[in-house]
Design an enzyme around this catalytic site. Sequence first.
Site, PDB file in Angstrom:
ATOM      1  N   GLN A  19       0.820  -1.085  -0.029  1.00 19.93           N
ATOM      2  CA  GLN A  19      -0.039   0.039  -0.120  1.00 19.93           C
ATOM      3  C   GLN A  19       0.831   1.356  -0.030  1.00 19.93           C
ATOM      4  OE1 GLN A  19      -2.613  -0.334   3.249  1.00 19.93           O
ATOM      5  NE2 GLN A  19      -4.005  -1.687   2.033  1.00 19.93           N
ATOM      6  N   ASN A  20       2.067   1.257   0.163  1.00 20.95           N
ATOM      7  CA  ASN A  20       3.083   2.456  -0.104  1.00 20.95           C
ATOM      8  C   ASN A  20       3.050   2.856  -1.512  1.00 20.95           C
ATOM      9  OD1 ASN A  20       5.575   3.853  -0.414  1.00 20.95           O
ATOM     10  ND2 ASN A  20       5.731   3.223   1.786  1.00 20.95           N
TER      11      ASN A  20
END
Length: 175
Positions: A38-39
């Site tokens: 999710q970065n």
Amino acid sequence: MRLVGLPPVVSDCTVVLVLGSFPGAASLKAQQYYGHPQNHFWRILQSLWPQHPLPPAGPQHYAQRCAWLLERRLGLWDVYASCEREGSLDTSIRHAVVNDFAQLLRECPGLRAIAHNGGESFKHSAAVRQQWAGAYPGAQVQSVRLPSTSPANASWSFERKQTAWAELMAAHGLL
């Protein structure tokens, strides 16, 4: 428990060094920078160079991703060489040891900017500059605080992060 960070990803062609604080738990487990799915880090960079497809995520492609970064004249490292931390949040970092930035400059003679990926990294910008100034008095390396690409930085939209990152890359002739 003492955690040890990842080695720098740099070359003698590195112009902009992306400097995080310390890898999160997912990144340490994978032994890859920005390994949390999710970065926004990899997604933002791909959006800046759409004509150059980024190799896919995953351990079998990480070396190719690093080569892709180096081709764009980007480098990666962290402020901290090691620390104690539970979980992945920067606020949980304790007893941190700062990396040797004077040594890194020897490996990156063309370095012109440090892109601090978030506030924890930027808190050390003066110390990083001081290390360089002591070793290389004439070095002109700009320090810029960019919005963190972490999923914890929900106050910035992807588009707003992308714009800030694009401005820095353009200012150093990388776009």
